[in-house]
Motif scaffolding. Structure first.
Motif, PDB file in Angstrom:
ATOM      1  N   PRO A  29       0.835  -1.209   0.000  1.00 55.50           N
ATOM      2  CA  PRO A  29       0.000   0.000   0.000  1.00 55.50           C
ATOM      3  C   PRO A  29       0.866   1.254   0.000  1.00 55.50           C
ATOM      4  O   PRO A  29       1.932   1.291   0.614  1.00 55.50           O
ATOM      5  CB  PRO A  29      -0.788  -0.117   1.302  1.00 55.50           C
ATOM      6  N   THR A  30       0.382   2.271  -0.665  1.00 54.38           N
ATOM      7  CA  THR A  30       1.158   3.508  -0.765  1.00 54.38           C
ATOM      8  C   THR A  30       0.378   4.727  -0.274  1.00 54.38           C
ATOM      9  O   THR A  30       0.842   5.857  -0.464  1.00 54.38           O
ATOM     10  CB  THR A  30       1.590   3.745  -2.228  1.00 54.38           C
ATOM     11  N   ASP A  31      -0.777   4.506   0.361  1.00 51.98           N
ATOM     12  CA  ASP A  31      -1.585   5.652   0.769  1.00 51.98           C
ATOM     13  C   ASP A  31      -1.237   6.177   2.154  1.00 51.98           C
ATOM     14  O   ASP A  31      -1.792   7.170   2.611  1.00 51.98           O
ATOM     15  CB  ASP A  31      -3.073   5.310   0.697  1.00 51.98           C
ATOM     16  N   GLY A  32      -0.311   5.515   2.854  1.00 48.76           N
ATOM     17  CA  GLY A  32       0.081   5.965   4.180  1.00 48.76           C
ATOM     18  C   GLY A  32      -0.929   5.679   5.263  1.00 48.76           C
ATOM     19  O   GLY A  32      -0.765   6.130   6.396  1.00 48.76           O
ATOM     20  N   VAL A  33      -1.964   4.908   4.931  1.00 46.49           N
ATOM     21  CA  VAL A  33      -3.024   4.598   5.894  1.00 46.49           C
ATOM     22  C   VAL A  33      -3.266   3.094   5.984  1.00 46.49           C
ATOM     23  O   VAL A  33      -3.380   2.526   7.073  1.00 46.49           O
ATOM     24  CB  VAL A  33      -4.339   5.318   5.507  1.00 46.49           C
ATOM     25  N   THR A  34      -3.330   2.438   4.838  1.00 43.22           N
ATOM     26  CA  THR A  34      -3.629   1.002   4.785  1.00 43.22           C
ATOM     27  C   THR A  34      -2.490   0.183   5.376  1.00 43.22           C
ATOM     28  O   THR A  34      -1.313   0.462   5.127  1.00 43.22           O
ATOM     29  CB  THR A  34      -3.868   0.571   3.330  1.00 43.22           C
ATOM     30  N   ASP A  35      -2.845  -0.823   6.162  1.00 46.84           N
ATOM     31  CA  ASP A  35      -1.850  -1.694   6.787  1.00 46.84           C
ATOM     32  C   ASP A  35      -1.018  -2.396   5.716  1.00 46.84           C
ATOM     33  O   ASP A  35      -1.553  -3.014   4.797  1.00 46.84           O
ATOM     34  CB  ASP A  35      -2.557  -2.728   7.667  1.00 46.84           C
ATOM     35  N   SER A  36       0.306  -2.293   5.847  1.00 41.05           N
ATOM     36  CA  SER A  36       1.214  -2.893   4.863  1.00 41.05           C
ATOM     37  C   SER A  36       1.907  -4.142   5.395  1.00 41.05           C
ATOM     38  O   SER A  36       2.880  -4.612   4.799  1.00 41.05           O
ATOM     39  CB  SER A  36       2.271  -1.865   4.429  1.00 41.05           C
ATOM     40  N   GLY A  37       1.415  -4.702   6.502  1.00 34.72           N
ATOM     41  CA  GLY A  37       2.077  -5.844   7.119  1.00 34.72           C
ATOM     42  C   GLY A  37       2.238  -7.030   6.197  1.00 34.72           C
ATOM     43  O   GLY A  37       3.289  -7.689   6.178  1.00 34.72           O
ATOM     44  N   ALA A  38       1.222  -7.341   5.392  1.00 32.94           N
ATOM     45  CA  ALA A  38       1.297  -8.493   4.496  1.00 32.94           C
ATOM     46  C   ALA A  38       2.401  -8.312   3.460  1.00 32.94           C
ATOM     47  O   ALA A  38       3.107  -9.265   3.110  1.00 32.94           O
ATOM     48  CB  ALA A  38      -0.050  -8.720   3.814  1.00 32.94           C
ATOM     49  N   ALA A  39       2.569  -7.088   2.963  1.00 28.90           N
ATOM     50  CA  ALA A  39       3.615  -6.823   1.980  1.00 28.90           C
ATOM     51  C   ALA A  39       5.001  -7.023   2.583  1.00 28.90           C
ATOM     52  O   ALA A  39       5.889  -7.621   1.959  1.00 28.90           O
ATOM     53  CB  ALA A  39       3.457  -5.406   1.435  1.00 28.90           C
ATOM     54  N   TRP A  40       5.190  -6.542   3.806  1.00 30.18           N
ATOM     55  CA  TRP A  40       6.494  -6.718   4.460  1.00 30.18           C
ATOM     56  C   TRP A  40       6.762  -8.187   4.754  1.00 30.18           C
ATOM     57  O   TRP A  40       7.913  -8.644   4.684  1.00 30.18           O
ATOM     58  CB  TRP A  40       6.563  -5.879   5.734  1.00 30.18           C
ATOM     59  N   THR A  41       5.734  -8.954   5.057  1.00 28.11           N
ATOM     60  CA  THR A  41       5.916 -10.391   5.267  1.00 28.11           C
ATOM     61  C   THR A  41       6.399 -11.058   3.984  1.00 28.11           C
ATOM     62  O   THR A  41       7.267 -11.940   4.017  1.00 28.11           O
ATOM     63  CB  THR A  41       4.593 -11.034   5.745  1.00 28.11           C
TER      64      THR A  41
END
Length: 222
Positions: A29-41
């Protein structure tokens, strides 16, 4: 796993991957709001699967995680670089109860050649459990031009009897208000031959019976 990363994946002559977190395969996610945990995993899984480390490039932006897990967590992975575009441009934000970043050794050798550069790692939750950067037996680490702020525990905690020969320099550490007693901007326990250079510590003072911010700026002990 390497092929799945697509055209933004390259290898240098050492075979270490260069990974852009905005490659579509990670679904960052790039909106600065949506959780990005799955991407980092997904990114951590790729680094682990490569077996030779890699360089993670983080463009300008705000990347938010609200999780019991760190934004990025690696175990027994050597030769990793995590590089932003500048600590006034790349923001990693933990809102949950997980650490900011964790680098753990579980085998007999330490984690070698960990480099963290050019980003801000900030906490905006309420828990006193999370630490900014937590490393166990990091050897020959380089932490430079990073800004770690508002965790209510250690901003950086390097521990383990086998750690050593790491440098922390040109960085800022701002402890969160109402930090736990004994917390530090940078805490180093065990190991040998560590160096800190040109760092700024904002640890605050005392408010009533509680620490306003960290108890120590730099806490080094054998």
């Amino acid at each position: 796993a390497i092929a799945a990363v697509g055209p933004r994946y390259t290898s240098n002559h050492h075979g270490r991957g260069k990974i852009d977190v905005l490659d579509p395969v990670f679904e960052m996610p790039t909106d600065g709001v949506t959780d990005s945990g799955a991407a980092w995993t997904r990114i951590a899984a790729l680094l682990t699967g490569l077996g030779v480390g890699g360089s993670v490039m983080i463009p300008c932006g705000t990347y938010v995680v609200n999780s019991t897990s760190p934004i990025i967590s690696l175990t027994d992975v050597n030769n990793v670089t995590i590089r932003g575009t500048g600590f006034n441009c790349t923001f990693l934000r933990q809102s949950g109860t997980g650490n900011g970043m964790s680098f753990i050794r579980s085998i007999s050798t330490g984690i070698r050649n960990l480099t963290l550069q050019d980003f801000t790692l900030v906490y905006d939750g309420t828990s006193t459990i999370p630490q900014g950067i937590y490393g166990v037996d990091v050897i020959e680490g380089t932490f430079e031009r990073i800004n770690v702020a508002n965790f209510k525990n250690h901003q950086v905690n390097l521990t383990g009897n086998d750690q050593g020969h790491s440098v922390i320099r040109d960085s800022r550490f701002t402890c969160g208000t109402a930090s736990v007693a004994g917390s530090a901007g940078v805490r180093i326990t065990g190991g040998q031959h560590q160096m800190t250079q040109n760092n700024y510590f904002n640890i605050g003072g005392l408010t009533a019976s509680n620490w306003d911010r960290c108890e120590n700026g730099l806490d080094v002990r054998g």
